[in-house]
Design an enzyme around this catalytic site. Structure first.
Site, PDB file in Angstrom:
ATOM      1  N   HIS A  34      -0.035   0.587 -13.561  1.00 50.48           N
ATOM      2  CA  HIS A  34       0.709  -0.609 -13.828  1.00 50.48           C
ATOM      3  C   HIS A  34       2.225  -0.325 -13.941  1.00 50.48           C
ATOM      4  O   HIS A  34       2.438   0.839 -14.722  1.00 50.48           O
ATOM      5  CB  HIS A  34       0.264  -1.174 -15.407  1.00 50.48           C
ATOM      6  CG  HIS A  34       0.863  -2.420 -15.687  1.00 50.48           C
ATOM      7  ND1 HIS A  34       0.409  -3.534 -15.134  1.00 50.48           N
ATOM      8  CD2 HIS A  34       2.037  -2.879 -16.289  1.00 50.48           C
ATOM      9  CE1 HIS A  34       1.344  -4.600 -15.542  1.00 50.48           C
ATOM     10  NE2 HIS A  34       2.011  -4.063 -16.280  1.00 50.48           N
ATOM     11  N   ASN A  47      -6.262   2.303 -13.130  1.00 43.98           N
ATOM     12  CA  ASN A  47      -5.401   1.450 -12.490  1.00 43.98           C
ATOM     13  C   ASN A  47      -3.745   1.870 -12.823  1.00 43.98           C
ATOM     14  O   ASN A  47      -3.519   2.770 -13.846  1.00 43.98           O
ATOM     15  CB  ASN A  47      -5.263  -0.068 -13.261  1.00 43.98           C
ATOM     16  CG  ASN A  47      -4.498  -0.865 -12.540  1.00 43.98           C
ATOM     17  OD1 ASN A  47      -4.098  -1.011 -11.428  1.00 43.98           O
ATOM     18  ND2 ASN A  47      -3.664  -1.617 -13.693  1.00 43.98           N
ATOM     19  N   ILE A 100     -11.220  -7.080 -12.155  1.00 48.72           N
ATOM     20  CA  ILE A 100     -12.457  -6.153 -11.889  1.00 48.72           C
ATOM     21  C   ILE A 100     -13.569  -6.716 -12.564  1.00 48.72           C
ATOM     22  O   ILE A 100     -13.665  -6.936 -13.853  1.00 48.72           O
ATOM     23  CB  ILE A 100     -12.249  -4.758 -12.130  1.00 48.72           C
ATOM     24  CG1 ILE A 100     -11.282  -3.921 -11.297  1.00 48.72           C
ATOM     25  CG2 ILE A 100     -13.561  -4.098 -11.644  1.00 48.72           C
ATOM     26  CD1 ILE A 100     -11.359  -4.032  -9.834  1.00 48.72           C
ATOM     27  N   LEU A 156      -4.781  -7.065  -6.957  1.00 47.79           N
ATOM     28  CA  LEU A 156      -4.453  -8.116  -7.771  1.00 47.79           C
ATOM     29  C   LEU A 156      -5.681  -9.070  -8.194  1.00 47.79           C
ATOM     30  O   LEU A 156      -5.521  -9.766  -8.933  1.00 47.79           O
ATOM     31  CB  LEU A 156      -3.548  -8.826  -7.071  1.00 47.79           C
ATOM     32  CG  LEU A 156      -2.168  -8.271  -6.742  1.00 47.79           C
ATOM     33  CD1 LEU A 156      -1.347  -9.443  -6.196  1.00 47.79           C
ATOM     34  CD2 LEU A 156      -1.682  -7.744  -7.957  1.00 47.79           C
ATOM     35  N   GLY A 191       0.824  -1.155  -0.099  1.00 48.83           N
ATOM     36  CA  GLY A 191      -0.100  -0.079   0.022  1.00 48.83           C
ATOM     37  C   GLY A 191       0.863   1.180   0.081  1.00 48.83           C
ATOM     38  O   GLY A 191       0.406   2.479   0.381  1.00 48.83           O
ATOM     39  N   SER A 192       1.918   1.214  -0.566  1.00 45.55           N
ATOM     40  CA  SER A 192       2.943   2.512  -0.559  1.00 45.55           C
ATOM     41  C   SER A 192       2.017   3.502  -1.649  1.00 45.55           C
ATOM     42  O   SER A 192       2.120   4.805  -1.070  1.00 45.55           O
ATOM     43  CB  SER A 192       4.275   2.232  -0.904  1.00 45.55           C
ATOM     44  OG  SER A 192       4.374   2.016  -2.307  1.00 45.55           O
TER      45      SER A 192
HETATM   46  C1  GAR Z   1       2.656  -1.101  -7.654  1.00 46.72           C
HETATM   47  O1  GAR Z   1       4.105  -1.008  -8.281  1.00 46.72           O
HETATM   48  C2  GAR Z   1       1.748  -1.125  -8.937  1.00 46.72           C
HETATM   49  O2  GAR Z   1       2.118  -0.621 -10.264  1.00 46.72           O
HETATM   50  C3  GAR Z   1       1.818  -2.586  -8.914  1.00 46.72           C
HETATM   51  O3  GAR Z   1       1.829  -3.120  -7.694  1.00 46.72           O
HETATM   52  C4  GAR Z   1       2.667  -2.253  -6.935  1.00 46.72           C
HETATM   53  C5  GAR Z   1       2.046  -2.098  -5.671  1.00 46.72           C
HETATM   54  O4  GAR Z   1       2.834  -1.472  -4.500  1.00 46.72           O
HETATM   55  N1  GAR Z   1       0.674  -3.178  -9.664  1.00 46.72           N
HETATM   56  C6  GAR Z   1       0.554  -3.981 -10.462  1.00 46.72           C
HETATM   57  O5  GAR Z   1       1.410  -4.792 -10.671  1.00 46.72           O
HETATM   58  C7  GAR Z   1      -0.631  -4.341 -11.324  1.00 46.72           C
HETATM   59  N2  GAR Z   1      -0.675  -5.277 -12.209  1.00 46.72           N
HETATM   60  P1  GAR Z   1       1.957  -0.742  -3.261  1.00 46.72           P
HETATM   61  O6  GAR Z   1       1.224  -1.693  -2.699  1.00 46.72           O
HETATM   62  O7  GAR Z   1       3.561  -0.407  -2.476  1.00 46.72           O
HETATM   63  O8  GAR Z   1       1.501   0.577  -3.827  1.00 46.72           O
END
Ligand code: GAR
Length: 210
Positions: A117, A115, A101, A98, A25-26
């Site tokens: 990515h 979203n 939707i 993940l 969740g950063s």
């Molecule tokens: C992020 O880098 C986001 O782009 C990626 O997951 C990470 C979550 O980090 N999303 C995907 O790969 C979606 N396909 P976080 O929990 O620290 O925000």
């Protein structure tokens, strides 16, 4: 003295964001902090599919209500559309979420789900392409650049219309961890501003040219 009349009913309602996240969740934290003093936008709900996820601690710390999704209800029930409408959500922001939707949610929140990515779509997207897997694939392919893509969400993984991209170099000797760190910096720098532009037309998206 002067008479000042206040018309509270004219005060504009805030735009309400729900952040969907599955992990640390950063990005959610950055977005919450960015809008914490905003008169126009508030992060009013955190939605999570994993009771162990770090993002739930962040939600609790900032006193933001959280929903932990029930899989059956999400994929075969109302997809929480009633709860999201009840909370008057204007924009659903996926930040490391993940689960796919469901079509019903895409339909009810048409054009209102975005979203982020961690690569330059349409490359390195699709099912199974998340987090570390993306960076491993980028490095294995010998790419010289990677970046982030913010896009609208439709029923297909990583498929909706692009809103914003930013790029970074992939240096020699790059590891998935070093690349992930650089990508996270890009995400943290841009996601909140892109969200703000979508809701308030600040012009950030069109003025940001790579
Ligand atoms: C992020 O880098 C986001 O782009 C990626 O997951 C990470 C979550 O980090 N999303 C995907 O790969 C979606 N396909 P976080 O929990 O620290 O925000």
């Amino acid at each position: 003295g002067k008479l000042i009349k206040v018309y509270p009913e004219i005060k504009h309602a805030k735009h309400c964001i729900a952040i969907f996240a599955s992990g640390a969740g950063s990005n959610a934290k950055k977005i919450i902090e960015y809008f914490s003093q905003s008169p126009n936008i508030s992060v009013s709900l955190i939605v999570c599919n994993n009771a162990e996820a770090g993002v739930l601690k962040i939600a609790a710390h900032y006193h933001i209500p959280a929903i932990i999704l029930d899989k059956e209800k999400f994929f075969r029930g109302n997809c929480y559309t009633d709860e999201l409408k009840e909370a008057q959500i204007d924009l659903i922001v996926l930040a490391g979420f993940l689960w796919k939707i469901p079509a019903l949610l895409v339909k009810v929140f048409a054009g209102k789900i975005i979203n982020i990515h961690p690569a330059l779509l349409p490359k390195y997207g699709g099912k199974g392409m998340y987090g570390r897997h993306v960076h491993e694939a980028v490095i294995a392919a010998g790419e010289k650049v990677s970046g982030i893509t913010i896009h609208y969400v439709d029923e297909l993984y990583d498929h909706g219309k692009n809103i914003f991209q930013a790029v970074c170099h992939v240096s020699s000797g790059e590891t998935p961890d070093t690349l992930a760190a650089r990508i996270h910096m890009l995400e943290h720098a841009h996601y909140s501003k892109v969200i703000e532009d979508i809701l308030l037309n600040t012009g950030y998206i069109t003025h940001h040219i790579n």
